[in-house]
Design an enzyme around this catalytic site. Structure first.
Site, short mmCIF file in Angstrom:
data_model
loop_
_atom_site.label_atom_id
_atom_site.label_comp_id
_atom_site.label_asym_id
_atom_site.label_seq_id
_atom_site.Cartn_x
_atom_site.Cartn_y
_atom_site.Cartn_z
N PRO A 186 0.82 -1.22 0.00
CA PRO A 186 0.00 0.00 0.00
C PRO A 186 0.85 1.27 0.00
CG PRO A 186 -0.60 -1.46 1.85
CD PRO A 186 0.60 -2.04 1.20
N GLU B 151 3.78 -8.52 8.22
CA GLU B 151 4.00 -7.07 8.29
C GLU B 151 4.76 -6.55 7.07
OE1 GLU B 151 2.35 -5.39 10.73
OE2 GLU B 151 1.70 -7.47 10.97
N ASP C 275 -6.02 -1.32 -28.84
CA ASP C 275 -5.24 -0.23 -29.43
C ASP C 275 -5.34 1.05 -28.63
OD1 ASP C 275 -7.48 1.35 -30.64
OD2 ASP C 275 -7.71 -0.49 -31.82
C1 4GS Z 1 -1.41 -4.11 -0.95
C2 4GS Z 1 -2.20 -3.14 -1.58
C3 4GS Z 1 -1.55 -4.63 0.43
C4 4GS Z 1 -0.07 -5.07 3.23
C5 4GS Z 1 0.33 -7.29 2.20
C6 4GS Z 1 0.04 -5.71 4.61
C7 4GS Z 1 0.44 -7.87 3.60
C8 4GS Z 1 -0.55 -6.06 2.21
N1 4GS Z 1 -0.47 -4.46 -1.82
N2 4GS Z 1 -1.71 -2.95 -2.80
N3 4GS Z 1 0.92 -6.86 4.54
N4 4GS Z 1 -3.24 -2.48 -1.10
N5 4GS Z 1 -0.55 -5.46 0.87
O1 4GS Z 1 -2.51 -4.33 1.10
O2 4GS Z 1 -0.65 -3.76 -2.93
#
Ligand code: 4GS
Length: 214
Positions: free
Chosen positions: A87, A114, A167
């Protein structure tokens, strides 16, 4: 396009990539998907891939060794960028998807817990991408999301009927605007399909659809 995906839950990908358009794209050799179990790269006697965080705190952190060995091995086979799904990354947009679709390959690292040891982020990750501002349990759904969005832009992946969507000419239209769609029956529980769509007057239909674009 070659996709390599690193995950500790390889089975998550099976059902999605064995179905429909993505399956056909692989059969037509337009895309190649390789799923790798990070655990198989662990040199720990119990194949451990996580450990407690230095400095304390809740949750576990994915250890550097299996990630390092997996990424360096896969980099030899796939010349695309290594992308970590988080995120904290740059938010995925259709413009980014269009750029990704021109690459020879992409390598996705799916985190759990985490997250991953910062030293891997600092040394082996080329880009960090987020699919949106919310927290998931792992990077697997984001990896599948990007794979899906990128694959449909590779020439030949969509069927004949949808090939116009590939396209870049139809880009702006393609990006967000959609008009309402209806199919048979013309009357469903008393709800009628707009008369204009059944008129056969394609000039009028185009005009109506443009007026309804959202
Ligand atoms: C996202 C998201 C996500 C974050 C993976 C906490 C496990 C998690 N990854 N876009 N740890 N939104 N990853 O929430 O890409």
């Amino acid at each position: 396009m070659r996709f390599d995906i690193l995950t500790i839950f390889p089975e998550i990908f099976d059902s999605y990539i064995k179905e429909s358009i993505i399956k056909r794209a692989q059969e037509k050799d337009l895309i190649e998907i390789h799923i790798h179990d990070i655990r198989s790269f662990s040199k720990d006697k119990h194949k451990k891939v996580d450990d407690i965080p230095f400095g304390g705190g809740a949750g576990m952190v994915m250890t550097a060794q299996p990630l390092h060995d997996a990424i360096t091995a896969i980099k030899k086979l796939n010349k695309g960028p290594v992308i970590y799904l988080t995120p904290q990354g740059k938010t995925l947009t259709q413009t980014k998807v269009e750029k990704f679709a021109k690459l020879p390959g992409m390598i996705f690292l799916c985190g759990r817990y985490e997250g991953i040891d910062q030293r891997i982020r600092d040394t082996l990750i080329d880009q960090e991408i987020s699919i949106g501002s919310y927290v998931l349990t792992g990077g697997e759904l984001p990896a599948l999301t990007i794979l899906d969005a990128v694959s449909r832009l590779i020439p030949g992946v969509l069927g004949k009927e949808n090939s116009h969507l590939e396209d870049s000419f139809s880009k702006a239209f393609n990006r967000k605007k959609e008009y309402p769609h209806y199919t048979r029956p013309a009357n469903f529980k008393g709800m009628e399909v707009p008369e204009v769509l059944r008129s056969g007057d394609h000039k009028k239909i185009d005009k109506w659809r443009k007026s309804k674009l959202k």
